[in-house]
Each structure stands twice: as structure tokens, then as C-alpha cells.
Design a protein around this motif. Structure first.
Motif, PDB file in Angstrom:
ATOM      1  N   PRO A   1      44.836  39.441  30.507  1.00  0.00           N
ATOM      2  CA  PRO A   1      43.543  40.020  30.440  1.00  0.00           C
ATOM      3  C   PRO A   1      43.426  40.574  28.887  1.00  0.00           C
ATOM      4  CG  PRO A   1      44.910  41.285  32.152  1.00  0.00           C
ATOM      5  CD  PRO A   1      45.703  40.229  31.439  1.00  0.00           C
TER       6      PRO A   1
ATOM      7  N   PHE B   1      43.378  39.384  39.204  1.00  0.00           N
ATOM      8  CA  PHE B   1      41.908  39.875  39.284  1.00  0.00           C
ATOM      9  C   PHE B   1      41.267  39.137  40.525  1.00  0.00           C
ATOM     10  CE2 PHE B   1      41.015  41.435  34.855  1.00  0.00           C
ATOM     11  CZ  PHE B   1      41.906  42.223  34.619  1.00  0.00           C
TER      12      PHE B   1
ATOM     13  N   SER C   1      37.357  42.679  31.301  1.00  0.00           N
ATOM     14  CA  SER C   1      38.656  43.639  31.775  1.00  0.00           C
ATOM     15  C   SER C   1      38.502  44.785  30.629  1.00  0.00           C
ATOM     16  CB  SER C   1      40.203  42.856  30.930  1.00  0.00           C
ATOM     17  OG  SER C   1      41.141  43.786  31.251  1.00  0.00           O
TER      18      SER C   1
ATOM     19  N   THR D   1      39.236  34.515  36.344  1.00  0.00           N
ATOM     20  CA  THR D   1      39.726  35.530  36.936  1.00  0.00           C
ATOM     21  C   THR D   1      40.919  35.416  37.378  1.00  0.00           C
ATOM     22  OG1 THR D   1      38.789  34.750  39.151  1.00  0.00           O
ATOM     23  CG2 THR D   1      37.443  36.294  37.870  1.00  0.00           C
TER      24      THR D   1
ATOM     25  N   VAL E   1      46.789  41.941  36.868  1.00  0.00           N
ATOM     26  CA  VAL E   1      46.478  43.550  36.435  1.00  0.00           C
ATOM     27  C   VAL E   1      47.763  43.862  35.490  1.00  0.00           C
ATOM     28  CG1 VAL E   1      46.461  45.808  37.070  1.00  0.00           C
ATOM     29  CG2 VAL E   1      44.961  43.970  38.103  1.00  0.00           C
TER      30      VAL E   1
ATOM     31  N   THR F   1      45.422  47.885  32.309  1.00  0.00           N
ATOM     32  CA  THR F   1      44.023  47.346  32.892  1.00  0.00           C
ATOM     33  C   THR F   1      43.395  48.645  33.297  1.00  0.00           C
ATOM     34  OG1 THR F   1      44.826  45.365  33.230  1.00  0.00           O
ATOM     35  CG2 THR F   1      43.118  45.767  34.380  1.00  0.00           C
TER      36      THR F   1
ATOM     37  N   ILE G   1      38.001  46.258  36.101  1.00  0.00           N
ATOM     38  CA  ILE G   1      37.569  45.158  35.948  1.00  0.00           C
ATOM     39  C   ILE G   1      35.985  45.147  36.239  1.00  0.00           C
ATOM     40  CG2 ILE G   1      37.477  42.989  37.239  1.00  0.00           C
ATOM     41  CD1 ILE G   1      40.545  43.564  38.171  1.00  0.00           C
TER      42      ILE G   1
END
Length: 436
Positions: free
Chosen positions: A88, A306, A324, A336, A340, A344, A347
Motif C-alpha cells: 500500500p 484490499f 490507502s 486493490t 493490509v 494501514t 481504505i
């Protein structure tokens, strides 16, 4: 009573209403997780290989470097690959892929009473649990509580501001788990030797303020501090200024102002590690945005993709951008298919109309960016210096102190792309210093 705050900053629409009242719920146990070996400081070396069976909570990555945090399996199952994967953060890194066996079998752990732990016990526990700053920076927590020689902490501040629009994961943790936040704060006080603890919360979270004031009622050295709702109130330097009235010097760290600042999620994870002995393998994530049927605050196993969480929340509209984190400092992603990680917090999905970037026009020298900058910089000058590669001038005007909060770009009537220009300037100034 006048609320404490800092000079500068902006007031973006909070947009928290979609999830502010949504209790934290456990996300479905993932069938497959991707655990990056870089989640705070130096990269870890894998302790497992393809084909190995692992248990939830088992350490699977470790580094000998001091500035690094180990990583652990978040589900039980079998290692199917160790391969490069997009994160991310927008970067690629080696990651351990685990296919779950759906039994959710954990390694045996043992909890502790905080009073029975020494300072060295706590430092070792913090490192072994893989704790890092969960607000996004992911700096190893055991390093953060070990100040350089000659420097000490007198205060610990729990950062409950959560000033980014849309995000409510910290708000829900403070409202639902106030006793654990207080336990974590007591642990930070013990490991640093600081005398006073503060929990700074913006005044748009009255339930969280009430819950923590009640939980802290018996703690004589802990104060819950309501703050004016203003972005970027959750930045370390602005939080220290608002609560302690102290300035962190240019190029300095919070310890230079005698303060340790820790995220709410990190503090909750420390309390969990003390009470249960379990390492950091899950966190609360706000999954939100207009294109979702059911935005939620989810407790998620690290490594969950995600795409799995978005499918659980239900897509019902066209997506223009996936971010993110929050809209002010988050990172836009091209896919996506990212996991995670410890940093994170959210989202966020935007529709094509919400994601549209207006055309950039010439600077009209209105000075709004100067008024908004929480650091006291002159973004309009820095923008010109960086675009013209005048690196000496950019350094002279302290481009390296920019915290990339985006307040300048938010208020700019000409929609100048100020943050990318200043980010480039910071990178170039740092590179030139290293070459000297």
C-alpha cells in the motif's frame, strides 16, 4: 473553555459520518494472506520457506538491525510462496504468502501483569511483538522508546486526534476499548520514565472523550485533552505544540521537546501484547467511500488483501480512485491486490467525480498557502524553487521541514500541485546532503 490547537492548518469536510457510529467488527478470516517482510525499518529475512506449516502469531521474519521490527503470521496454514509483492506504500517488497487451513490455530502465548514487568522486559516485549507506529509511519516502537544519550522523556502523548477526513478506526478504538488504551499509556509511561500522560482528542469525538475520561478517572498523572478540530492536528509537532506548548526544533525529534507521541492503535496493540502475549497480527481499518454499500470499521488480520475487504463491504458504484489511508496524506493505488500492513489505517474509495483533479493554473501570490502551513513555511516560494531545481534556495527556505500534510494545496485557488513539488525538493536536498 478555549480548545487547544496550533497556528495554521485547514478545515476540510470531516466526512466521517459513514462509519463514526459503526462498532468495530471482525472481518472474515482470510483464506490467503500476504505478509510483507518490510513493515518498519530494515527488511527482515524470512524464517520460513515454501511448504512450511505455520501457526497464527508465529514469527516468520526477523532482522539483526536495531531499527527493524519482526513480522508474524496472521493465520495458521502453509507457506505457498515468498515473492515480491506491491504494498500500500506504492513500493514492492518481498512477502510471505500463506494459504490458510481455516483452523485459526495460534502459537502458545502467555500474558503478563504490567506491574510485574521491568523496563527491560517491556522493551523486549515491544520488540518481539513487532510493534510499530500504526498511524502510517511504521517506525519501530522499541527504537522510539530508546532515546539517544543525554535525552529524556517527561511526557507521553497518545495521538487520538485522527484529523484525516473519513477515518474513524482510532475513534472507535477509544470509544470501545478505553481501559486498554489507558493500560497501554501506563506501559509507555513506565518504559520511558515520563511523569505525565496526555490523550489528545479532537472535539468532534465526544463519545471517545467521555469514555477515556471515565477510564482515566483513577489515574492522577493522566489528562484527556480535548482539541480544536483542525487538520493536521494529529501531526506529532502540532500535537506537542497544542498540548505542551513546546516547539520541536527544525530537524529535531519529539524527544527534543521531551515528548513521546504514540498512535492509538499502537497503544492498543501494546496493551494486547501485555495482556495476552500475542504479537501484532491484526489491526482496525476503516473501509469507506461513496462506492461502497456498507462502509465499516473492521478488525483485520494483517496480510488480508484490499480486494477481499472491499468485496465484503460491497461495491455498488464506479470507482475513480483507491486510496490507502485518508484523502489528505493517503496514497493512491493502481490496484486493490495489495495487503493490509501494520500502517494501514483506512481504505478509501472515491467516485470518478470525487477523484477528478482540477487543472493547475499559475500562482496568483494570494498567500493562502502561507497562512495554512502549520510549519510556518512559504510554500509558494518553495514551489518555484523546486520546479526550477534551485535546490540551495529550497534548502535555505527549509523545504526539508515540510510534513507533506497538503494544507497548502487544499487552500490554493490555483490548484497548484504543491506537495509533489516540495516532496521532490525534500528528496533532492537529502540526496545532496548524503553526497557531501
Amino acid at each position: 473553555m478555549e480548545l487547544r490547537t496550533f497556528l495554521g492548518g485547514v478545515h476540510p469536510a470531516p466526512s466521517k459520518d459513514r462509519t463514526a457510529a459503526s462498532p468495530i467488527e471482525a472481518a472474515p478470516l482470510p483464506k490467503r494472506v500476504v505478509i510483507p517482510l518490510v513493515q518498519g525499518g530494515a527488511p527482515c529475512e524470512p524464517l520460513v520457506k515454501q511448504g512450511d506449516a505455520v501457526l497464527a502469531g508465529q514469527k516468520i521474519g526477523e532482522s539483526k538491525a536495531f531499527v527493524s521490527a519482526p513480522v508474524h503470521a496472521s493465520i495458521s496454514g502453509k507457506v505457498t510462496a515468498i515473492e515480491t509483492h506491491l504494498l500500500p506504500t506504492g513500493r514492492e517488497a518481498p512477502a510471505v504468502v500463506i494459504e490458510g487451513d481455516e483452523s485459526d490455530t495460534w502459537v502458545e502465548t502467555k500474558g503478563h501483569a504490567l506491574d510485574g514487568l521491568t523496563v527491560e522486559d517491556l522493551k523486549a516485549l515491544i520488540r518481539e511483538a513487532g510493534l510499530v507506529g500504526m498511524g502510517g509511519a511504521m517506525f519501530p516502537a522499541h527504537v522510539k522508546v530508546s532515546p539517544p544519550p543525554g535525552k529524556t522523556f517527561d511526557s507521553v502523548i497518545i495521538n487520538g486526534a485522527e484529523c484525516e477526513p473519513y477515518l474513524t478506526c482510532d475513534q472507535r478504538l477509544m470509544t470501545e476499548e478505553p481501559e486498554k488504551i489507558i493500560l497501554g499509556l501506563r506501559a509507555w509511561l513506565k518504559v520511558t520514565g515520563a511523569e505525565r500522560g496526555y490523550i489528545g482528542i479532537e472535539n468532534n469525538k465526544p463519545e471517545a472523550i467521555s469514555a477515556l475520561k471515565a477510564a482515566a478517572a483513577g489515574e492522577g498523572n493522566v489528562e484527556v485533552v480535548p482539541l480544536l478540530t483542525k487538520y493536521p492536528q494529529g501531526s506529532e509537532k502540532q500535537l506537542i505544540k497544542a498540548i505542551l506548548g513546546r516547539e520541536v526544533p527544525s530537524g529535531g525529534l519529539p524527544v527534543d521537546a521531551g515528548a513521546l507521541v504514540q498512535n492509538v492503535g499502537t497503544t492498543y496493540a501494546l496493551a494486547t501484547a501485555i495482556e495476552s502475549g500475542r504479537p501484532l497480527v491484526e489491526r482496525v481499518v476503516t473501509v469507506t467511500g461513496t462506492p461502497l454499500k456498507a462502509p465499516r470499521n473492521l478488525k483485520v488480520r494483517l496480510g488480508t488483501l484490499f480486494s477481499d475487504l472491499l468485496a465484503y463491504c460491497g461495491l455498488e458504484g464506479e470507482v475513480g480512485k483507491v486510496i490507502s489511508g485518508g484523502p489528505m496524506m493517503g496514497i493512491a493505488l493502481p490496484t486493490t491486490d495489495v495487503p493490509v500492513i501494520k500502517g494501514t489505517s483506512g481504505i478509501l474509495l472515491l467516485t470518478p467525480a470525487e477523484a477528478e483533479i482540477p487543472p493547475e493554473r499559475a500562482c496568483i501570490r494570494c498567500g493562502r498557502c502561507v497562512d495554512a502551513c502549520p510549519i510556518g513555511l512559504i510554500p509558494t516560494f518553495l514551489d518555484q524553487f523546486c520546479r526550477k531545481e534551485m535546490w540551495d534556495r529550497a534548502e535555505e527556505y527549509h523545504v526539508q521541514d515540510c510534513i507533506e500534510c497538503g494544507s497548502c494545496a487544499y487552500v490554493c485557488p490555483s490548484k497548484r500541485h504543491l506537495v509533489p513539488a516540495l516532496r521532490l525538493g525534500k528528496a533532492e536536498v537529502l540526496a545532496r546532503r548524503r553526497r557531501k
